[in-house]
Motif scaffolding. Structure first.
Motif, PDB file in Angstrom:
ATOM      1  N   GLN A  98     -27.729 -37.607   5.541  1.00  0.00           N
ATOM      2  CA  GLN A  98     -27.824 -39.046   5.799  1.00  0.00           C
ATOM      3  C   GLN A  98     -26.519 -39.754   5.444  1.00  0.00           C
ATOM      4  O   GLN A  98     -26.086 -40.658   6.156  1.00  0.00           O
ATOM      5  N   ALA A  99     -25.880 -39.343   4.352  1.00  0.00           N
ATOM      6  CA  ALA A  99     -24.585 -39.933   3.977  1.00  0.00           C
ATOM      7  C   ALA A  99     -23.549 -39.671   5.072  1.00  0.00           C
ATOM      8  O   ALA A  99     -22.768 -40.562   5.427  1.00  0.00           O
ATOM      9  N   ASP A 100     -23.552 -38.454   5.630  1.00  0.00           N
ATOM     10  CA  ASP A 100     -22.627 -38.138   6.726  1.00  0.00           C
ATOM     11  C   ASP A 100     -22.932 -38.981   7.972  1.00  0.00           C
ATOM     12  O   ASP A 100     -22.019 -39.476   8.633  1.00  0.00           O
ATOM     13  N   VAL A 101     -24.207 -39.170   8.266  1.00  0.00           N
ATOM     14  CA  VAL A 101     -24.605 -40.008   9.405  1.00  0.00           C
ATOM     15  C   VAL A 101     -24.133 -41.443   9.173  1.00  0.00           C
ATOM     16  O   VAL A 101     -23.549 -42.072  10.051  1.00  0.00           O
ATOM     17  N   GLY A 112     -20.663 -41.909   9.918  1.00  0.00           N
ATOM     18  CA  GLY A 112     -20.276 -41.598  11.283  1.00  0.00           C
ATOM     19  C   GLY A 112     -19.669 -40.211  11.442  1.00  0.00           C
ATOM     20  O   GLY A 112     -19.050 -39.908  12.461  1.00  0.00           O
ATOM     21  N   ARG A 113     -19.842 -39.357  10.427  1.00  0.00           N
ATOM     22  CA  ARG A 113     -19.301 -37.988  10.509  1.00  0.00           C
ATOM     23  C   ARG A 113     -20.104 -37.131  11.469  1.00  0.00           C
ATOM     24  O   ARG A 113     -19.575 -36.225  12.083  1.00  0.00           O
ATOM     25  N   ILE A 114     -21.409 -37.404  11.498  1.00  0.00           N
ATOM     26  CA  ILE A 114     -22.293 -36.702  12.427  1.00  0.00           C
ATOM     27  C   ILE A 114     -23.245 -37.706  13.045  1.00  0.00           C
ATOM     28  O   ILE A 114     -23.468 -38.791  12.497  1.00  0.00           O
ATOM     29  N   ASN A 115     -23.797 -37.342  14.188  1.00  0.00           N
ATOM     30  CA  ASN A 115     -24.701 -38.265  14.887  1.00  0.00           C
ATOM     31  C   ASN A 115     -26.136 -37.992  14.551  1.00  0.00           C
ATOM     32  O   ASN A 115     -26.675 -37.062  14.353  1.00  0.00           O
TER      33      ASN A 115
END
Length: 123
Positions: A114-117, A120-123
């Protein structure tokens, strides 16, 4: 600062007592205890080093077991600080994250994704 975030810092220093001096210096240099600064500048460099070496399995297991407890906490303040510091930093380096995922519990993995989402690191 919440009581839970104070407890988090105390527990982390119990895991890595060699950081006590750096912890105290941060408070002195900043004139106060700034949780995010301590996590980002004091705790996380050591945790990243441990992960890059991936040799102190017992300590890493204890740290990540505690991270799982934190991720299951109902203290929104602590969860927010943990997400924007620890989890975002773990996601900065894919090789480090891959090692960290071996130690992560299910809730920690979920919040790290969720932190990556959120970044914007992952969709």
């Amino acid at each position: 600062m919440s009581e839970k975030s104070e407890e988090f810092l105390r527990v982390m220093l119990d895991f890595i007592p060699s950081l006590e001096s750096e912890y105290r210096n941060s408070i002195e240099n900043n004139g106060e205890l700034l949780e995010t600064v301590i996590i980002e500048d004091v705790l996380m460099p050591e945790i990243l080093k441990l992960l890059s070496e991936d040799s102190n399995v017992e300590l890493l297991s204890h740290i990540f077991d505690y991270f799982e407890e934190v991720c299951n906490s109902e203290d929104n303040y602590l969860l927010n600080i943990f997400s924007v510091t620890v989890l975002e930093i773990l996601g900065n380096d894919r090789a480090i994250l891959e090692v960290a995922q071996k130690y992560m519990g299910p809730k920690t993995k979920q919040l790290q994704v969720q932190a990556d989402v959120d970044l914007g690191r992952i969709n």
